[in-house]
Design an enzyme around this catalytic site. Structure first.
Site, PDB file in Angstrom:
ATOM      1  N   ARG A 107     -17.248 -33.349  39.596  1.00  9.25           N
ATOM      2  CA  ARG A 107     -16.836 -34.746  39.343  1.00  9.25           C
ATOM      3  C   ARG A 107     -18.034 -35.609  39.692  1.00  9.25           C
ATOM      4  O   ARG A 107     -18.470 -35.632  40.853  1.00  9.25           O
ATOM      5  CB  ARG A 107     -15.632 -35.102  40.211  1.00  9.25           C
ATOM      6  CG  ARG A 107     -15.347 -36.589  40.223  1.00  9.25           C
ATOM      7  CD  ARG A 107     -14.005 -36.930  40.818  1.00  9.25           C
ATOM      8  NE  ARG A 107     -12.931 -36.553  39.912  1.00  9.25           N
ATOM      9  CZ  ARG A 107     -11.674 -36.973  40.022  1.00  9.25           C
ATOM     10  NH1 ARG A 107     -11.330 -37.785  41.012  1.00  9.25           N
ATOM     11  NH2 ARG A 107     -10.756 -36.592  39.161  1.00  9.25           N
ATOM     12  N   HIS A 155     -12.674 -37.140  30.789  1.00 13.25           N
ATOM     13  CA  HIS A 155     -11.813 -36.480  31.783  1.00 13.25           C
ATOM     14  C   HIS A 155     -10.975 -35.421  31.059  1.00 13.25           C
ATOM     15  O   HIS A 155      -9.747 -35.533  30.971  1.00 13.25           O
ATOM     16  CB  HIS A 155     -10.921 -37.528  32.463  1.00 13.25           C
ATOM     17  CG  HIS A 155     -10.335 -37.076  33.766  1.00 13.25           C
ATOM     18  ND1 HIS A 155     -10.613 -35.853  34.338  1.00 13.25           N
ATOM     19  CD2 HIS A 155      -9.475 -37.699  34.634  1.00 13.25           C
ATOM     20  CE1 HIS A 155      -9.947 -35.741  35.479  1.00 13.25           C
ATOM     21  NE2 HIS A 155      -9.257 -36.845  35.676  1.00 13.25           N
ATOM     22  N   GLN A 160      -7.731 -33.738  32.614  1.00 11.71           N
ATOM     23  CA  GLN A 160      -6.565 -34.616  32.663  1.00 11.71           C
ATOM     24  C   GLN A 160      -5.839 -34.615  31.321  1.00 11.71           C
ATOM     25  O   GLN A 160      -4.603 -34.527  31.255  1.00 11.71           O
ATOM     26  CB  GLN A 160      -7.008 -36.048  33.015  1.00 11.71           C
ATOM     27  CG  GLN A 160      -5.866 -37.039  33.032  1.00 11.71           C
ATOM     28  CD  GLN A 160      -4.847 -36.716  34.116  1.00 11.71           C
ATOM     29  OE1 GLN A 160      -5.210 -36.470  35.254  1.00 11.71           O
ATOM     30  NE2 GLN A 160      -3.569 -36.708  33.759  1.00 11.71           N
ATOM     31  N   ASP A 206      -4.019 -46.560  32.700  1.00 10.71           N
ATOM     32  CA  ASP A 206      -4.828 -46.077  33.829  1.00 10.71           C
ATOM     33  C   ASP A 206      -5.318 -47.320  34.572  1.00 10.71           C
ATOM     34  O   ASP A 206      -5.185 -48.454  34.083  1.00 10.71           O
ATOM     35  CB  ASP A 206      -5.996 -45.223  33.288  1.00 10.71           C
ATOM     36  CG  ASP A 206      -6.879 -44.655  34.399  1.00 10.71           C
ATOM     37  OD1 ASP A 206      -6.439 -44.596  35.562  1.00 10.71           O
ATOM     38  OD2 ASP A 206      -8.035 -44.265  34.105  1.00 10.71           O
ATOM     39  N   CYS A 230      -2.527 -41.099  34.495  1.00 12.70           N
ATOM     40  CA  CYS A 230      -3.242 -39.974  35.111  1.00 12.70           C
ATOM     41  C   CYS A 230      -3.131 -39.975  36.628  1.00 12.70           C
ATOM     42  O   CYS A 230      -3.303 -38.940  37.257  1.00 12.70           O
ATOM     43  CB  CYS A 230      -4.700 -39.998  34.679  1.00 12.70           C
ATOM     44  SG  CYS A 230      -5.546 -41.526  35.147  1.00 12.70           S
ATOM     45  N   ARG A 262      -1.375 -30.693  35.895  1.00  9.92           N
ATOM     46  CA  ARG A 262      -2.788 -30.481  36.234  1.00  9.92           C
ATOM     47  C   ARG A 262      -2.981 -29.066  36.803  1.00  9.92           C
ATOM     48  O   ARG A 262      -3.986 -28.417  36.547  1.00  9.92           O
ATOM     49  CB  ARG A 262      -3.267 -31.527  37.258  1.00  9.92           C
ATOM     50  CG  ARG A 262      -3.382 -32.949  36.727  1.00  9.92           C
ATOM     51  CD  ARG A 262      -4.408 -33.067  35.609  1.00  9.92           C
ATOM     52  NE  ARG A 262      -5.713 -32.531  35.976  1.00  9.92           N
ATOM     53  CZ  ARG A 262      -6.693 -33.225  36.569  1.00  9.92           C
ATOM     54  NH1 ARG A 262      -6.534 -34.501  36.819  1.00  9.92           N
ATOM     55  NH2 ARG A 262      -7.854 -32.656  36.871  1.00  9.92           N
TER      56      ARG A 262
HETATM   57  N1   CP Z   1      -5.912 -37.870  37.755  1.00  4.45           N
HETATM   58  C1   CP Z   1      -6.897 -37.454  38.567  1.00  4.45           C
HETATM   59  O1   CP Z   1      -7.946 -36.944  38.145  1.00  4.45           O
HETATM   60  O2   CP Z   1      -6.630 -37.609  39.896  1.00  4.45           O
HETATM   61  P1   CP Z   1      -7.641 -37.426  41.100  1.00  4.45           P
HETATM   62  O3   CP Z   1      -8.639 -38.538  41.047  1.00  4.45           O
HETATM   63  O4   CP Z   1      -6.764 -37.496  42.317  1.00  4.45           O
HETATM   64  O5   CP Z   1      -8.313 -36.081  40.968  1.00  4.45           O
HETATM   65  N1  NVA Z   2     -10.428 -43.930  35.221  1.00  3.53           N
HETATM   66  C1  NVA Z   2     -10.220 -43.459  36.572  1.00  3.53           C
HETATM   67  C2  NVA Z   2      -9.564 -42.120  36.559  1.00  3.53           C
HETATM   68  C3  NVA Z   2      -9.259 -41.540  37.900  1.00  3.53           C
HETATM   69  C4  NVA Z   2      -8.610 -40.195  37.815  1.00  3.53           C
HETATM   70  C5  NVA Z   2     -11.548 -43.424  37.314  1.00  3.53           C
HETATM   71  O1  NVA Z   2     -12.562 -43.034  36.710  1.00  3.53           O
HETATM   72  O2  NVA Z   2     -11.589 -43.800  38.476  1.00  3.53           O
END
Ligand code: CP
Ligand code: NVA
Length: 307
Positions: free
Chosen positions: A104, A131, A134, A226, A267, A295
């Site tokens: 990430r 993502h 997700q 989101d 998400c 997930r």
């Molecule tokens: N939806 C998602 O990716 O959640 P986290 O940020 O908790 O991993």
């Molecule tokens: N769009 C959000 C998703 C988190 C899972 C972010 O990037 O923070």
């Protein structure tokens, strides 16, 4: 189809509709089984996190354990990456130890550099652009609730962010019509829209990028939103909230304009009172807990196919 063993999963752009269907099928089979086949026995997954995570971290770590493997959580700043060791050197070293790398990161380019320098498959656990993990869970949720994908309509209301980009591509590839409602200047990535339009031309899905949430949700089978302030955008918080609220907040009134029985997806993490009201996310049409559970199922499906 060449199969998914050893494949990097940086976005859904590189996956064919058949490959996406394969991951969803495997995930759906695993979702029904208490004990998973031990496909990761003796295998290790390194998980690098440059940003916080609850679902991605726990679902992948649990998935690896349930498949008989092992996952190592690595916080970017506690690695030498945080002190300036390059991505390419890190990738070459991890490649000597582990069988897959999930990461990430802020910049999608860092994922590309990881993938270029490691033979082990690299999985995107969220970047500024995409993502994919997700969206696999989201598609599985749509199948569970609506019994199909092709011909459904999903309305995405809010910020044209990483999740929106991947939804565009994932829906287009699987034949889900998608309408995005966003304010001017907060649209999805033009490359993602282009890829989605190309995929839609093959699948027959429709793609519309609109400004009006009410227009987007008409006849929708699912409404998705989101956060308006993604990780790393904290400095823009006030400006963003005043741009998006109240017009792009998903509330009961907006949900009632979709199809009867439409589901609400997010998400997570959610910000009640910002992108969604409490009565929607905690209401009877919300599918967010099943979506979050998925997930885990899709992480198991994905890991068991790439390893
Ligand atoms: N939806 C998602 O990716 O959640 P986290 O940020 O908790 O991993
Ligand atoms: N769009 C959000 C998703 C988190 C899972 C972010 O990037 O923070």
């Amino acid at each position: 189809m060449p199969g998914l063993k050893g494949r990097d999963i940086l976005s859904l752009v590189e996956l064919s509709p058949k490959e996406i269907a394969l991951i969803l099928r495997r995930s759906s089979i695993l979702a029904r089984r208490k004990s998973a086949p031990q496909r990761l026995r003796g295998k290790t997954v390194a998980m690098i996190f440059q940003k916080p995570s609850t679902r991605t971290r726990v679902s992948f770590e649990t998935a690896a354990a349930q498949l008989g493997g092992h996952a190592i959580y690595l916080s970017w700043n506690e690695m030498q990456l945080g002190r300036g060791e390059t991505i390419s050197d890190t990738a070459k070293v991890l490649d000597r130890y582990v069988d897959a790398i999930m990461a990430r990161v802020f910049s999608h380019d860092d994922l590309v550099a990881l993938a270029e320098n490691a033979d082990a498959p690299v999985v995107n656990g969220l970047s500024d652009k995409h993502h994919p993990c997700q969206i696999l869970a989201d598609l599985l949720t749509l199948i569970q609730y609506k019994k199909r994908l092709k011909g459904l309509k999903l309305a995405y209301v809010g910020d044209g962010n990483n999740v929106c980009n991947s939804l565009l591509v994932g829906c287009a590839k699987t034949g889900v019509n998608i309408a995005v409602a966003r304010p001017q200047g907060y649209g999805p990535d033009p490359d993602a829209v282009r890829h989605a339009r190309e995929a839609a031309a093959m699948s027959g899905a429709s793609i519309s990028i609109l400004e009006d949430p009410e227009e987007a949700v008409k006849a929708a089978d699912a409404i998705y939103t989101d956060t308006f302030v993604s990780m790393g955008m904290e400095k823009e918080k006030d400006a963003r909230l005043s741009t998006f609220i109240p017009k792009y907040r998903v509330n009961r009134e907006l949900l009632s304009q979709a199809k009867p029985g439409a589901i609400f997806l997010h998400c997570l993490p959610a910000h009640r009172g910002e992108e969604v009201t409490e009565d929607v996310i905690d209401g009877p049409q919300s599918a967010v807990w099943d979506e979050a559970e998925n997930r885990l199922h899709t992480a198991r499906g994905l890991l068991s196919l790439i390893l």
